[in-house]
Design a protein around this motif. Sequence first.
Motif, PDB file in Angstrom:
ATOM      1  N   PRO A  98       0.800  -1.229   0.000  1.00  0.00           N
ATOM      2  CA  PRO A  98       0.000   0.000   0.000  1.00  0.00           C
ATOM      3  C   PRO A  98       0.832   1.278   0.000  1.00  0.00           C
ATOM      4  CG  PRO A  98      -0.884  -1.578   1.568  1.00  0.00           C
ATOM      5  CD  PRO A  98       0.420  -2.137   1.096  1.00  0.00           C
ATOM      6  N   ALA A  99       1.935   1.293   0.756  1.00  0.00           N
ATOM      7  CA  ALA A  99       2.786   2.483   0.775  1.00  0.00           C
ATOM      8  C   ALA A  99       3.464   2.680  -0.575  1.00  0.00           C
ATOM      9  CB  ALA A  99       3.843   2.359   1.883  1.00  0.00           C
ATOM     10  N   LYS A 100       3.868   1.578  -1.210  1.00  0.00           N
ATOM     11  CA  LYS A 100       4.492   1.696  -2.523  1.00  0.00           C
ATOM     12  C   LYS A 100       3.482   2.131  -3.581  1.00  0.00           C
ATOM     13  CE  LYS A 100       8.138  -1.618  -1.498  1.00  0.00           C
ATOM     14  NZ  LYS A 100       8.704  -2.952  -1.764  1.00  0.00           N
ATOM     15  N   VAL A 101       2.248   1.654  -3.432  1.00  0.00           N
ATOM     16  CA  VAL A 101       1.188   2.122  -4.331  1.00  0.00           C
ATOM     17  C   VAL A 101       0.991   3.633  -4.161  1.00  0.00           C
ATOM     18  CG1 VAL A 101      -1.291   1.999  -4.803  1.00  0.00           C
ATOM     19  CG2 VAL A 101       0.019  -0.098  -4.457  1.00  0.00           C
ATOM     20  N   ALA A 102       1.052   4.109  -2.919  1.00  0.00           N
ATOM     21  CA  ALA A 102       0.921   5.545  -2.663  1.00  0.00           C
ATOM     22  C   ALA A 102       2.034   6.320  -3.353  1.00  0.00           C
ATOM     23  CB  ALA A 102       0.950   5.813  -1.156  1.00  0.00           C
ATOM     24  N   ILE A 147       0.788  15.340 -13.581  1.00  0.00           N
ATOM     25  CA  ILE A 147      -0.238  16.138 -14.255  1.00  0.00           C
ATOM     26  C   ILE A 147      -0.784  17.227 -13.339  1.00  0.00           C
ATOM     27  CG2 ILE A 147      -2.441  16.069 -15.459  1.00  0.00           C
ATOM     28  CD1 ILE A 147      -0.133  14.678 -16.902  1.00  0.00           C
ATOM     29  N   SER A 148      -1.066  16.881 -12.071  1.00  0.00           N
ATOM     30  CA  SER A 148      -1.663  17.874 -11.172  1.00  0.00           C
ATOM     31  C   SER A 148      -0.639  18.921 -10.759  1.00  0.00           C
ATOM     32  CB  SER A 148      -2.244  17.192  -9.930  1.00  0.00           C
ATOM     33  OG  SER A 148      -1.206  16.761  -9.063  1.00  0.00           O
ATOM     34  N   GLY A 149       0.586  18.487 -10.408  1.00  0.00           N
ATOM     35  CA  GLY A 149       1.635  19.431 -10.035  1.00  0.00           C
ATOM     36  C   GLY A 149       1.402  20.131  -8.718  1.00  0.00           C
ATOM     37  N   SER A 150       0.384  19.760  -7.956  1.00  0.00           N
ATOM     38  CA  SER A 150       0.078  20.416  -6.691  1.00  0.00           C
ATOM     39  C   SER A 150       0.178  19.398  -5.562  1.00  0.00           C
ATOM     40  CB  SER A 150      -1.336  21.009  -6.718  1.00  0.00           C
ATOM     41  OG  SER A 150      -1.736  21.418  -5.424  1.00  0.00           O
ATOM     42  N   PRO A 151       1.103  19.572  -4.614  1.00  0.00           N
ATOM     43  CA  PRO A 151       1.223  18.613  -3.508  1.00  0.00           C
ATOM     44  C   PRO A 151      -0.072  18.437  -2.733  1.00  0.00           C
ATOM     45  CG  PRO A 151       3.145  20.041  -3.575  1.00  0.00           C
ATOM     46  CD  PRO A 151       2.171  20.589  -4.572  1.00  0.00           C
ATOM     47  N   THR A 152      -0.746  19.543  -2.426  1.00  0.00           N
ATOM     48  CA  THR A 152      -1.971  19.451  -1.639  1.00  0.00           C
ATOM     49  C   THR A 152      -3.070  18.726  -2.399  1.00  0.00           C
ATOM     50  OG1 THR A 152      -1.377  21.547  -0.586  1.00  0.00           O
ATOM     51  CG2 THR A 152      -3.626  20.773  -0.292  1.00  0.00           C
ATOM     52  N   VAL A 209      -4.871  15.118  -1.334  1.00  0.00           N
ATOM     53  CA  VAL A 209      -6.327  14.969  -1.165  1.00  0.00           C
ATOM     54  C   VAL A 209      -6.890  13.921  -2.120  1.00  0.00           C
ATOM     55  CG1 VAL A 209      -8.526  16.170  -1.376  1.00  0.00           C
ATOM     56  CG2 VAL A 209      -6.597  17.310  -0.295  1.00  0.00           C
ATOM     57  N   THR A 210      -6.359  13.883  -3.361  1.00  0.00           N
ATOM     58  CA  THR A 210      -6.904  12.983  -4.382  1.00  0.00           C
ATOM     59  C   THR A 210      -6.464  11.542  -4.147  1.00  0.00           C
ATOM     60  OG1 THR A 210      -6.905  14.800  -5.974  1.00  0.00           O
ATOM     61  CG2 THR A 210      -7.104  12.571  -6.854  1.00  0.00           C
ATOM     62  N   THR A 211      -5.147  11.307  -4.149  1.00  0.00           N
ATOM     63  CA  THR A 211      -4.661   9.928  -4.004  1.00  0.00           C
ATOM     64  C   THR A 211      -4.656   9.487  -2.543  1.00  0.00           C
ATOM     65  OG1 THR A 211      -2.348  10.664  -3.901  1.00  0.00           O
ATOM     66  CG2 THR A 211      -3.248  10.157  -6.068  1.00  0.00           C
ATOM     67  N   GLY A 212      -4.447  10.439  -1.627  1.00  0.00           N
ATOM     68  CA  GLY A 212      -4.388  10.077  -0.210  1.00  0.00           C
ATOM     69  C   GLY A 212      -5.703   9.573   0.338  1.00  0.00           C
ATOM     70  N   ALA A 213      -6.822  10.010  -0.253  1.00  0.00           N
ATOM     71  CA  ALA A 213      -8.124   9.520   0.211  1.00  0.00           C
ATOM     72  C   ALA A 213      -8.237   8.010   0.053  1.00  0.00           C
ATOM     73  CB  ALA A 213      -9.235  10.218  -0.573  1.00  0.00           C
ATOM     74  N   LEU A 214      -7.473   7.440  -0.896  1.00  0.00           N
ATOM     75  CA  LEU A 214      -7.473   5.987  -1.088  1.00  0.00           C
ATOM     76  C   LEU A 214      -6.309   5.318  -0.367  1.00  0.00           C
ATOM     77  CD1 LEU A 214      -8.261   5.861  -4.919  1.00  0.00           C
ATOM     78  CD2 LEU A 214      -9.823   5.308  -3.070  1.00  0.00           C
ATOM     79  N   GLY A 254       0.369   9.110   6.672  1.00  0.00           N
ATOM     80  CA  GLY A 254       0.239  10.474   6.174  1.00  0.00           C
ATOM     81  C   GLY A 254       1.548  11.015   5.630  1.00  0.00           C
ATOM     82  N   ALA A 255       2.671  10.630   6.255  1.00  0.00           N
ATOM     83  CA  ALA A 255       3.980  11.115   5.813  1.00  0.00           C
ATOM     84  C   ALA A 255       4.355  10.525   4.462  1.00  0.00           C
ATOM     85  CB  ALA A 255       5.036  10.774   6.855  1.00  0.00           C
ATOM     86  N   VAL A 256       4.054   9.248   4.256  1.00  0.00           N
ATOM     87  CA  VAL A 256       4.344   8.620   2.962  1.00  0.00           C
ATOM     88  C   VAL A 256       3.605   9.353   1.850  1.00  0.00           C
ATOM     89  CG1 VAL A 256       4.008   6.538   1.581  1.00  0.00           C
ATOM     90  CG2 VAL A 256       4.867   6.353   3.907  1.00  0.00           C
ATOM     91  N   GLU A 257       2.317   9.592   2.070  1.00  0.00           N
ATOM     92  CA  GLU A 257       1.530  10.277   1.050  1.00  0.00           C
ATOM     93  C   GLU A 257       2.019  11.713   0.840  1.00  0.00           C
ATOM     94  OE1 GLU A 257      -0.605  10.981  -1.957  1.00  0.00           O
ATOM     95  OE2 GLU A 257      -0.822   9.007  -1.034  1.00  0.00           O
ATOM     96  N   SER A 258       2.376  12.408   1.914  1.00  0.00           N
ATOM     97  CA  SER A 258       2.837  13.799   1.804  1.00  0.00           C
ATOM     98  C   SER A 258       4.138  13.887   1.017  1.00  0.00           C
ATOM     99  CB  SER A 258       3.035  14.401   3.197  1.00  0.00           C
ATOM    100  OG  SER A 258       1.833  14.415   3.923  1.00  0.00           O
ATOM    101  N   SER A 259       5.104  13.026   1.358  1.00  0.00           N
ATOM    102  CA  SER A 259       6.390  13.073   0.662  1.00  0.00           C
ATOM    103  C   SER A 259       6.236  12.661  -0.798  1.00  0.00           C
ATOM    104  CB  SER A 259       7.411  12.174   1.366  1.00  0.00           C
ATOM    105  OG  SER A 259       6.939  10.844   1.452  1.00  0.00           O
ATOM    106  N   ALA A 260       5.404  11.654  -1.056  1.00  0.00           N
ATOM    107  CA  ALA A 260       5.191  11.218  -2.437  1.00  0.00           C
ATOM    108  C   ALA A 260       4.475  12.287  -3.254  1.00  0.00           C
ATOM    109  CB  ALA A 260       4.399   9.924  -2.452  1.00  0.00           C
ATOM    110  N   SER A 261       3.498  12.948  -2.655  1.00  0.00           N
ATOM    111  CA  SER A 261       2.750  13.984  -3.376  1.00  0.00           C
ATOM    112  C   SER A 261       3.602  15.222  -3.618  1.00  0.00           C
ATOM    113  CB  SER A 261       1.494  14.356  -2.589  1.00  0.00           C
ATOM    114  OG  SER A 261       0.619  13.254  -2.477  1.00  0.00           O
ATOM    115  N   THR A 262       4.484  15.544  -2.689  1.00  0.00           N
ATOM    116  CA  THR A 262       5.352  16.712  -2.863  1.00  0.00           C
ATOM    117  C   THR A 262       6.263  16.537  -4.067  1.00  0.00           C
ATOM    118  OG1 THR A 262       5.295  17.242  -0.514  1.00  0.00           O
ATOM    119  CG2 THR A 262       7.171  18.071  -1.764  1.00  0.00           C
TER     120      THR A 262
END
Length: 583
Positions: free
Chosen positions: A182-186, A196-201, A205-210, A226-234
């Motif tokens: 799951p963390a690797k999927v994130a 495509i989105s280019g926006s960490p926030t 919100v989009t991928t982190g909800a899953l 939460g940290a995995v998703e934050s670092s990956a999204s950034t």
Amino acid sequence: MDRTVSLFVFLGAVLTIGFLTVTGNPQRPTGRSVPSWGLVAATWVSVGWFLVHAEAHALRWPMVSPLSVGDLIAASALILLVLEATRRTIGLALAVLVLLFLAYAVFGDRLEGAFGHRPLSITEILDHLVFTTNGLIGPALAVAAFLVYVFVLFGAVLDRSGGGDFFFDLSAALVGRQAGGPAKVAVVSSALYGTISGSPTADVVTTGALTIPMMKRLGYRPAYAGAVESSASTGGALLPPVMGSAAFLMSDFTNIPYAEIVASAALTGVLYYVAVFFAVHARAELDRLGAFDGATARVGAVLRAGWWHLVPIAALVWLVLSADRPVYGAGLAVVIAAAILLLRTRAPLHTAATVLTAAIEAARRAAPVGIACAVAGLVVGSLTITDLAGKFSSLLFSFAPDLLPVVMLITAGVTLLLGMGMPTPAVYVLASVLAAPAMVNLGVPMLAAHLFVVYFASMSAITPPVAVAAFAAASIAGADPLRIAVIACRLAVVGFVLPFCFVWRPALLLIGDPLSIVLALAATLAGVVALAAALEGWLARRLAAPDRALLGLAGAALVAPIAWADLAGALLLAAWLVFLRRR
């Protein structure tokens, strides 16, 4: 004149969206109130003044021809409206910061010493900020109007047509069956969606909800999920083609072709995700976390079921890299995505409704970026009319006239400080004007200096105490946002290291001969993996404190841009691996 009219209309549109969707009041975060409608009315009265008098303003000489009372009132009202929209959509901190810059323009002549400037009248300041292309209606707003929205629209159309689900399914098929699936999927899905989105926030919100609930269900601590998703999204703001919209601004500010920026940033963006992926893998091995139980489909099956989502992306990348036409590439990608949706559904009304919904959603997403670019234009105008940027660069030189590392550290600190609660484009605009010229004057290539600023502008999304991506993840994970930010910084530590690497090693930006690029890539890749292993405490086995210290030393030596340090780091790492194998 047509360009200026378009920018005023765009400004009026993003202000309207900002006033009608956000209040800035935590007790009443959304809603269309009477004050909000009043602000919308004031916006269009002010914008209408400039539209009616557009021809007269186009024929006047800025800073020379006099302004009417109506011009001064409309300009003042527009600045105040932009500040209020900034407070609502981005936060009070940025609005106060802009007020400080404006106050410096008005009262800075009373300062003694190097930071004083010549007396400026209110009329001069308003003329420069609103009636020239050096302020509010400047390059930053133009990029938001003519480039950012088209890319955001493409992302929204792709998402509405099932692209987001496709990326998630593809990520699950690729890495979901591995340890810590799951963390690797994130990580992988955030990378794919973030390009495509280019926006960490938005990515959180989009991928982190899953992904965040999925990680918690498998046994991950809420803060770590939460940290995995934050670092990956950034990291999505560091990956081409969008790069948090900063790549568009960077191209406009530096006159470097957009395709060159995108190509140069690709390698370091991949290195970032390699390091985050390895850190996640190490934690999964240490905590014996299993695979994602929802990863049932194979990669081939996922591609057969949704390969068409890759067609508009391929067209976009081709046009960006071969023709350097990002806006046409994004526009064509939107048309292709809509056409494929129509061909597959054979439902014209459904397709039209999907595109319309995506356009509305894109407008809501692009509004904060447009407002941020508008307020950044006010800051840039204040800096140019007072020459504060030049004074700041001189101050950096006075601290360290010949010490590039010191100037880089100060630039990184200033960028992170400016990035507290601000979106990446606004941070980049401010820091690129204030700090990047000092690095260029010390011999750093323009591309590397500005990309250095882009990296730290992006990393500010997870840097405490105001880590916007971490706060977004906290609402989903149900954990302390500061704890999430601290863990995210550890997972994404390479994001703070890579900018220093590519400034000293331009080969990481694909500058130089192929052999230099390969050697730089090999050394840096080994170094960032060693650093991640040292921080997480795992490399093929759980590591004791001495092992972690040796790995950290080897990693630091490998990322250092010195030949003997690379050799020493490689020998130390090889010797440690041989010793580990024998032990």
